[in-house]
Design a protein around this motif. Structure first.
Motif, PDB file in Angstrom:
ATOM      1  N   PRO A 194       1.900 -14.161   3.645  1.00 41.05           N
ATOM      2  CA  PRO A 194       1.940 -12.817   4.217  1.00 41.05           C
ATOM      3  C   PRO A 194       3.051 -11.968   3.593  1.00 41.05           C
ATOM      4  O   PRO A 194       4.184 -12.416   3.454  1.00 41.05           O
ATOM      5  N   GLY A 195       2.678 -10.747   3.185  1.00 39.71           N
ATOM      6  CA  GLY A 195       3.632  -9.822   2.586  1.00 39.71           C
ATOM      7  C   GLY A 195       3.774  -9.977   1.086  1.00 39.71           C
ATOM      8  O   GLY A 195       4.408  -9.146   0.442  1.00 39.71           O
ATOM      9  N   GLU A 196       3.166 -11.005   0.493  1.00 40.89           N
ATOM     10  CA  GLU A 196       3.250 -11.203  -0.956  1.00 40.89           C
ATOM     11  C   GLU A 196       2.075 -10.526  -1.654  1.00 40.89           C
ATOM     12  O   GLU A 196       1.001 -10.372  -1.076  1.00 40.89           O
ATOM     13  N   TYR A 197       2.317 -10.139  -2.895  1.00 38.96           N
ATOM     14  CA  TYR A 197       1.229  -9.581  -3.697  1.00 38.96           C
ATOM     15  C   TYR A 197       1.305 -10.090  -5.120  1.00 38.96           C
ATOM     16  O   TYR A 197       2.325 -10.584  -5.568  1.00 38.96           O
ATOM     17  N   ARG A 198       0.164  -9.958  -5.795  1.00 37.47           N
ATOM     18  CA  ARG A 198       0.044 -10.370  -7.197  1.00 37.47           C
ATOM     19  C   ARG A 198      -0.682  -9.269  -7.939  1.00 37.47           C
ATOM     20  O   ARG A 198      -1.667  -8.717  -7.448  1.00 37.47           O
ATOM     21  N   VAL A 199      -0.203  -8.929  -9.137  1.00 40.03           N
ATOM     22  CA  VAL A 199      -0.805  -7.882  -9.949  1.00 40.03           C
ATOM     23  C   VAL A 199      -1.676  -8.509 -11.018  1.00 40.03           C
ATOM     24  O   VAL A 199      -1.257  -9.440 -11.719  1.00 40.03           O
TER      25      VAL A 199
ATOM     26  N   LEU B  17      -5.046  -4.184 -10.655  1.00 36.93           N
ATOM     27  CA  LEU B  17      -5.572  -4.583  -9.362  1.00 36.93           C
ATOM     28  C   LEU B  17      -4.462  -5.373  -8.682  1.00 36.93           C
ATOM     29  O   LEU B  17      -3.883  -6.273  -9.281  1.00 36.93           O
ATOM     30  N   VAL B  18      -4.149  -5.008  -7.447  1.00 34.94           N
ATOM     31  CA  VAL B  18      -3.105  -5.681  -6.689  1.00 34.94           C
ATOM     32  C   VAL B  18      -3.781  -6.451  -5.565  1.00 34.94           C
ATOM     33  O   VAL B  18      -4.518  -5.875  -4.762  1.00 34.94           O
ATOM     34  N   LEU B  19      -3.536  -7.752  -5.519  1.00 38.09           N
ATOM     35  CA  LEU B  19      -4.015  -8.603  -4.440  1.00 38.09           C
ATOM     36  C   LEU B  19      -2.852  -8.767  -3.472  1.00 38.09           C
ATOM     37  O   LEU B  19      -1.790  -9.254  -3.858  1.00 38.09           O
ATOM     38  N   PHE B  20      -3.034  -8.333  -2.232  1.00 35.54           N
ATOM     39  CA  PHE B  20      -1.958  -8.314  -1.242  1.00 35.54           C
ATOM     40  C   PHE B  20      -2.398  -9.075  -0.002  1.00 35.54           C
ATOM     41  O   PHE B  20      -3.507  -8.883   0.494  1.00 35.54           O
ATOM     42  N   ASN B  21      -1.523  -9.932   0.503  1.00 36.24           N
ATOM     43  CA  ASN B  21      -1.783 -10.620   1.769  1.00 36.24           C
ATOM     44  C   ASN B  21      -1.166  -9.772   2.877  1.00 36.24           C
ATOM     45  O   ASN B  21       0.026  -9.845   3.148  1.00 36.24           O
ATOM     46  N   LYS B  22      -2.014  -8.950   3.494  1.00 40.12           N
ATOM     47  CA  LYS B  22      -1.546  -8.035   4.534  1.00 40.12           C
ATOM     48  C   LYS B  22      -1.218  -8.808   5.809  1.00 40.12           C
ATOM     49  O   LYS B  22      -2.068  -9.493   6.363  1.00 40.12           O
ATOM     50  N   PRO B  23       0.025  -8.704   6.256  1.00 35.42           N
ATOM     51  CA  PRO B  23       0.379  -9.375   7.511  1.00 35.42           C
ATOM     52  C   PRO B  23      -0.253  -8.683   8.716  1.00 35.42           C
ATOM     53  O   PRO B  23      -0.673  -7.524   8.660  1.00 35.42           O
ATOM     54  N   TYR B  24      -0.280  -9.401   9.823  1.00 35.17           N
ATOM     55  CA  TYR B  24      -0.703  -8.845  11.100  1.00 35.17           C
ATOM     56  C   TYR B  24       0.195  -7.663  11.453  1.00 35.17           C
ATOM     57  O   TYR B  24       1.386  -7.654  11.144  1.00 35.17           O
ATOM     58  N   ASP B  25      -0.367  -6.637  12.079  1.00 38.71           N
ATOM     59  CA  ASP B  25       0.361  -5.475  12.592  1.00 38.71           C
ATOM     60  C   ASP B  25       0.901  -4.565  11.494  1.00 38.71           C
ATOM     61  O   ASP B  25       1.879  -3.844  11.695  1.00 38.71           O
TER      62      ASP B  25
END
Length: 181
Positions: free
Chosen positions: A173-178, A4-12
């Motif tokens: 924003p733009g970072e993710y964690r597995v 499971l990947v938790l991602f902070n999706k940036p605007y746009d």
């Protein structure tokens, strides 16, 4: 092994890995270098925050299927001072063009500590803004924006901070964690 990947999706940024538009828009491929993971749900291009991805079809189905009703919590900046009446209407469910929504958990909050958005949210000196936390168990297209509009408050900024037990914090924003499931 299921991931499971938790991602902070940036605007746009689009909630997909490819874009055939000209000029091409930012996609998940610009941020996530993992192979064979796919979004479990969507987050509009003009919304920010937690997006879950997985390499497991069963997990993807459970996370994105409305039958499982994983609660999703959003921090919502609206134009104007949110009223008790508007909050109560959200708590009871509101009528949208595609039918009534389920009741939501709606609470006013102090502005969360967030990263700056680029471009910034429009600012009007004579019109205040306020923040609320809104938790829903549905996932209709642009649902939160349509719900706040239905009670008289335009959404200026929308950040998903939680899906089920998974939280956005401390990702930038733009970072993710597995997470290994």
């Amino acid at each position: 092994m299921p991931l499971l990947v938790l991602f902070n999706k940036p605007y746009d940024v689009l909630s997909q890995f490819t874009d055939n538009s000209t000029p091409a828009r930012a996609t998940l491929a610009d941020y996530i270098a993992l192979k064979d993971v796919y979004p479990a749900g969507r987050l509009d291009r003009d919304s920010e925050g937690l997006l879950l991805l997985t390499n497991c079809g069963r997990t993807q189905h459970q996370l994105s299927d409305p039958k499982h009703k994983a609660p999703k919590t959003y921090w919502v900046q609206v134009e104007g001072d949110i009223t008790d009446e508007a909050l109560n209407n959200l708590r009871q469910g509101v009528i949208l063009k595609d039918g009534p929504t389920l009741p939501a958990i709606a609470e006013p909050i102090t502005p969360p500590t967030l990263w700056p958005r680029n471009p910034p949210v429009r600012y009007r000196a004579n019109i205040p803004t306020s923040w609320l936390s809104l938790t829903i168990t549905e996932g209709r297209n642009r649902q939160v924006r349509r719900m706040t509009a239905a009670v008289g408050f335009a959404t200026l900024r929308l950040v998903r901070c939680q899906i089920g037990p998974w939280q956005l914090d401390p990702l930038q924003p733009g970072e993710y964690r597995v997470v290994h499931l």
